[in-house]
Design a protein around this motif. Structure first.
Motif, PDB file in Angstrom:
ATOM      1  N   LYS A  77      27.758   9.690 -22.611  1.00 22.91           N
ATOM      2  CA  LYS A  77      28.375  10.062 -23.880  1.00 22.91           C
ATOM      3  C   LYS A  77      27.882  11.372 -24.491  1.00 22.91           C
ATOM      4  CE  LYS A  77      25.136   7.359 -26.703  1.00 22.91           C
ATOM      5  NZ  LYS A  77      24.999   6.367 -27.780  1.00 22.91           N
ATOM      6  N   ASN A  93      32.474   7.298 -16.127  1.00 25.36           N
ATOM      7  CA  ASN A  93      33.254   6.765 -17.244  1.00 25.36           C
ATOM      8  C   ASN A  93      34.608   6.221 -16.816  1.00 25.36           C
ATOM      9  OD1 ASN A  93      31.071   7.663 -18.677  1.00 25.36           O
ATOM     10  ND2 ASN A  93      32.202   9.021 -20.045  1.00 25.36           N
ATOM     11  N   SER A 116      36.040   3.173 -27.315  1.00 22.90           N
ATOM     12  CA  SER A 116      36.477   4.540 -27.066  1.00 22.90           C
ATOM     13  C   SER A 116      35.728   5.491 -27.992  1.00 22.90           C
ATOM     14  CB  SER A 116      37.993   4.640 -27.238  1.00 22.90           C
ATOM     15  OG  SER A 116      38.467   5.923 -26.867  1.00 22.90           O
ATOM     16  N   SER A 117      36.384   6.532 -28.461  1.00 20.85           N
ATOM     17  CA  SER A 117      35.715   7.529 -29.291  1.00 20.85           C
ATOM     18  C   SER A 117      36.749   8.374 -30.018  1.00 20.85           C
ATOM     19  CB  SER A 117      34.849   8.441 -28.417  1.00 20.85           C
ATOM     20  OG  SER A 117      34.382   9.556 -29.151  1.00 20.85           O
ATOM     21  N   TYR A 141      33.901  14.754 -21.927  1.00 24.66           N
ATOM     22  CA  TYR A 141      33.599  13.434 -22.474  1.00 24.66           C
ATOM     23  C   TYR A 141      34.822  12.848 -23.172  1.00 24.66           C
ATOM     24  CZ  TYR A 141      32.054   9.948 -25.837  1.00 24.66           C
ATOM     25  OH  TYR A 141      31.955   8.799 -26.591  1.00 24.66           O
ATOM     26  N   LYS A 145      37.351   9.519 -22.224  1.00 27.33           N
ATOM     27  CA  LYS A 145      37.662   8.422 -23.141  1.00 27.33           C
ATOM     28  C   LYS A 145      39.174   8.248 -23.302  1.00 27.33           C
ATOM     29  CE  LYS A 145      33.740   6.599 -24.351  1.00 27.33           C
ATOM     30  NZ  LYS A 145      33.460   5.177 -24.080  1.00 27.33           N
ATOM     31  N   GLU A 149      41.486   5.035 -22.193  1.00 32.22           N
ATOM     32  CA  GLU A 149      42.465   4.319 -23.012  1.00 32.22           C
ATOM     33  C   GLU A 149      43.773   4.141 -22.253  1.00 32.22           C
ATOM     34  OE1 GLU A 149      43.190   5.790 -26.874  1.00 32.22           O
ATOM     35  OE2 GLU A 149      41.092   5.813 -27.498  1.00 32.22           O
ATOM     36  N   CYS A 165      41.480  -0.871 -28.247  1.00 31.72           N
ATOM     37  CA  CYS A 165      40.710   0.362 -28.069  1.00 31.72           C
ATOM     38  C   CYS A 165      40.191   0.792 -29.439  1.00 31.72           C
ATOM     39  CB  CYS A 165      41.584   1.472 -27.480  1.00 31.72           C
ATOM     40  SG  CYS A 165      42.159   1.164 -25.789  1.00 31.72           S
ATOM     41  N   ARG A 167      38.367   3.584 -31.655  1.00 29.46           N
ATOM     42  CA  ARG A 167      38.002   4.996 -31.744  1.00 29.46           C
ATOM     43  C   ARG A 167      37.101   5.191 -32.962  1.00 29.46           C
ATOM     44  NH1 ARG A 167      44.196   7.346 -31.199  1.00 29.46           N
ATOM     45  NH2 ARG A 167      44.460   7.004 -28.937  1.00 29.46           N
TER      46      ARG A 167
END
Length: 265
Positions: A77, A93, A116-117, A141, A145, A149, A165, A167
């Motif tokens: 990450k 990942n 997720s992010s 990165y 992610k 998804e 998911c 975020r």
């Protein structure tokens, strides 16, 4: 219900494991311990040391523990590292997620939470980021992610897996000292690290179009984020759980870098 938490000995993962255990959920953790620490886990939680890239291990763990749901946090990450080592990030990942979803589908598991992010959004020119804001990641990165998804949703549709998911934005804090983030990569531990060495915190960028010239970000306490993962997992146990959900997790209130440093100092 038995939930497998991948990356559950990490900073965020251990908070999720504790929140779910405290709420009465049965959990076990899979972690390769590259960034995780077994001491973070409450006593009684089974820990399997291994990687989500190991398909045979995953199949064995899912079967032996009769897993009925998965919360997937295991991932690399660090943004800068992802720029320097993009193939590693895609391999671990996206490749790890692919292997995990294959094992999940084969085991007939129907509940999957993907951590997720907000990095999937990149740097949108909007005051408020919503789930409908265009995704345009600006580093490997964030790309992994977003690809994750896509993969989670596609696998969900193909195999009848209900998915969520999550975020989330900038994570900070700790629910207990033993759960603290030991890495010096995010702004809060970076500021503390400088202060403990009797050095002034450094600010990168002071010409943003903000009241004090520094970047404004949404910070969420890691304990609140853990509760969000618990809520997502429980949503998937509802009788009408189906399809997929994508949810932003944040406070909805911005704090500038200079304001944050002032509060810490």
């Amino acid at each position: 219900m038995t939930w497998l938490i991948t990356g559950g000995a990490g900073y965020i993962g251990a908070h999720v494991a504790r929140a779910m255990t405290d709420a009465g959920e049965r959990v076990l953790v899979l972690d390769d311990l590259s960034a995780g620490h077994p001491a973070r886990l409450p006593s009684g939680i089974p820990l399997v040391e291994g990687s989500s890239l190991d398909g045979d291990l995953l199949k064995r763990v899912l079967a032996e523990h009769a897993v009925t749901g998965v919360v997937h946090l295991a991932a690399r990450k660090q943004v800068g590292e992802s720029v320097a080592q993009p193939t590693r990030y895609y391999r671990e990942n996206v490749g790890g997620l692919t292997t995990l979803l294959e094992a999940v589908a084969e085991a007939g598991i129907k509940r999957f939470v993907f951590s997720s992010s907000a990095a999937v959004y990149g740097n949108p020119d909007v005051d408020l980021i919503t789930e409908d804001t265009e995704c345009a990641p600006v580093n490997p990165y964030g790309e992994t992610k977003l690809a994750g998804e896509w993969l989670v949703r596609a696998a969900g549709r193909a195999h009848g897996i209900a998915t969520v998911c999550l975020r989330y934005f900038n994570v900070a804090g700790a629910a207990a000292p033993e759960l603290a983030d030991t890495g010096v990569f995010n702004i809060v531990p970076m500021v503390f690290d400088r202060l403990t060495r009797d050095e002034a915190p450094r600010i990168f960028g002071d010409d943003y179009p903000t009241p004090d010239g520094t970047c404004i970000r949404d910070y969420i306490h890691v304990a609140d984020l853990a509760e969000a993962h618990l809520a997502a997992a429980r949503r998937l146990t509802a009788a009408d759980a189906s399809g997929d959900l994508t949810v932003n997790i944040g406070r909805g209130e911005g704090v500038s870098v200079r304001e944050l440093i002032t509060v810490i100092g």
